[in-house]
Design a protein around this motif. Structure first.
Motif, PDB file in Angstrom:
ATOM      1  N   SER A 151       3.843  -9.472   6.626  1.00  0.00           N
ATOM      2  CA  SER A 151       2.902  -8.793   7.501  1.00  0.00           C
ATOM      3  C   SER A 151       3.466  -7.453   7.952  1.00  0.00           C
ATOM      4  N   ALA A 152       2.710  -6.381   7.706  1.00  0.00           N
ATOM      5  CA  ALA A 152       3.149  -5.052   8.132  1.00  0.00           C
ATOM      6  C   ALA A 152       3.262  -4.987   9.643  1.00  0.00           C
ATOM      7  N   ARG A 184       0.786  10.334  11.770  1.00  0.00           N
ATOM      8  CA  ARG A 184       0.531   9.052  12.431  1.00  0.00           C
ATOM      9  C   ARG A 184      -0.456   8.196  11.657  1.00  0.00           C
ATOM     10  N   GLN A 185      -1.411   8.845  10.973  1.00  0.00           N
ATOM     11  CA  GLN A 185      -2.424   8.107  10.225  1.00  0.00           C
ATOM     12  C   GLN A 185      -1.792   7.278   9.108  1.00  0.00           C
ATOM     13  N   ALA A 186      -0.673   7.754   8.552  1.00  0.00           N
ATOM     14  CA  ALA A 186      -0.002   7.007   7.484  1.00  0.00           C
ATOM     15  C   ALA A 186       0.511   5.667   7.995  1.00  0.00           C
ATOM     16  N   VAL A 187       0.995   5.649   9.233  1.00  0.00           N
ATOM     17  CA  VAL A 187       1.455   4.395   9.836  1.00  0.00           C
ATOM     18  C   VAL A 187       0.273   3.468  10.068  1.00  0.00           C
ATOM     19  N   THR A 188      -0.821   4.016  10.586  1.00  0.00           N
ATOM     20  CA  THR A 188      -2.029   3.224  10.809  1.00  0.00           C
ATOM     21  C   THR A 188      -2.546   2.631   9.508  1.00  0.00           C
ATOM     22  N   ARG A 218      -3.409  -1.895   5.606  1.00  0.00           N
ATOM     23  CA  ARG A 218      -3.269  -2.428   4.250  1.00  0.00           C
ATOM     24  C   ARG A 218      -2.207  -3.512   4.161  1.00  0.00           C
ATOM     25  N   SER A 219      -1.409  -3.646   5.214  1.00  0.00           N
ATOM     26  CA  SER A 219      -0.259  -4.572   5.233  1.00  0.00           C
ATOM     27  C   SER A 219       0.699  -4.258   4.089  1.00  0.00           C
ATOM     28  N   HIS A 220       0.875  -2.971   3.835  1.00  0.00           N
ATOM     29  CA  HIS A 220       1.797  -2.493   2.806  1.00  0.00           C
ATOM     30  C   HIS A 220       2.755  -1.488   3.458  1.00  0.00           C
TER      31      HIS A 220
END
Length: 239
Positions: free
Chosen positions: A14-15, A42-46, A51-53
């Motif tokens: 789980s991410a 920040r959007q990349a973390v979201t 995606r749980s990746h």
């Protein structure tokens, strides 16, 4: 022939739980702060959370900067930190917290196996886990970015390499030195052998010569034989 680069995504956990462990172990308090630490938006973390990746390069950056154990970061299992005081390679989770994280580099262990008499095996390069080695030691041995760990299958290289041993391979070292051990791709099989050279041929030599005689393979354009890299270290678990 160059092998494909492993997919830069670590899956299977789980991410959200990974992000929680990142925050608990680094002092990072928000997704925005994590994005700044990683040098990303920040959007990349979201997106990673949705995606749980979690990208593998995030693991590498955080583990090296904070001295974290990649296995713990990914799964929550094992010690939180990597440590050790010798100049030898350090396996994941060994020792106690307190080592300087910049001393370590993390080498991916891929799911491909090296056949040492165990039969044909399909080649994969999905990342299975990471092992921590002292950076200075790896740098003396070769090109760190081109190093991979693989597990041995079979008995043709006994007593030097046994079934289930783990070996460290530098994919950048493809010049043949007689008597050294290499990973060689033949069709969809990867074998680990000592090498010798003859005009237009490679000679694959097993250490267990009583049951595995030398094998000569012809090298030519379009050949199904490719020299993948040199074995520079081995590790053995007590089962």
């Amino acid at each position: 022939m160059k092998r494909a680069t492993p997919q830069p995504i670590v899956k299977g956990f789980s991410a959200e739980s990974v992000l929680s462990r990142i925050m608990a172990s680094t002092g990072i308090r928000s997704q925005s702060e994590l994005a700044r630490a990683l040098g990303i938006g920040r959007q990349a973390v979201t997106d990673a959370k949705k995606r749980s990746h979690i990208p593998a390069d995030w693991y590498l950056f955080l583990c090296r900067k904070y001295g974290l154990n990649p296995q713990w970061l990914e799964s929550g299992m094992g010690p939180m930190y990597v440590a050790g005081n010798s100049d030898a390679p350090a396996a994941l989770g060994s020792g106690t917290p307190g080592a300087h994280p910049e001393e370590f580099s993390y080498v991916p262990k891929v799911r491909a196996r090296l056949s040492a008499g165990g039969g044909s095996l399909v080649v994969e390069e999905a990342i299975d886990s990471y092992y921590a080695f002292r950076h200075a030691w790896l740098k003396r041995k070769g090109q760190i970015s081109q190093m991979r760990l693989m597990r041995v299958s079979g008995d043709s290289m006994e007593p030097t390499l046994r079934d289930e041993d783990v070996v460290l391979i530098d994919l950048s070292q493809t010049e043949v030195y007689t008597g050294k051990i290499y990973a060689v791709g033949i069709d969809e099989e990867i074998v680990v052998k000592r090498l010798d050279k003859k005009p237009g041929k490679l000679v694959l030599v097993s250490d267990n010569r009583q049951f595995y005689p030398p094998l000569e393979v012809t090298l030519h354009e379009g050949s199904n034989v490719r020299l993948l890299g040199r074995v520079i270290w081995m590790g053995r678990e007590v089962l």
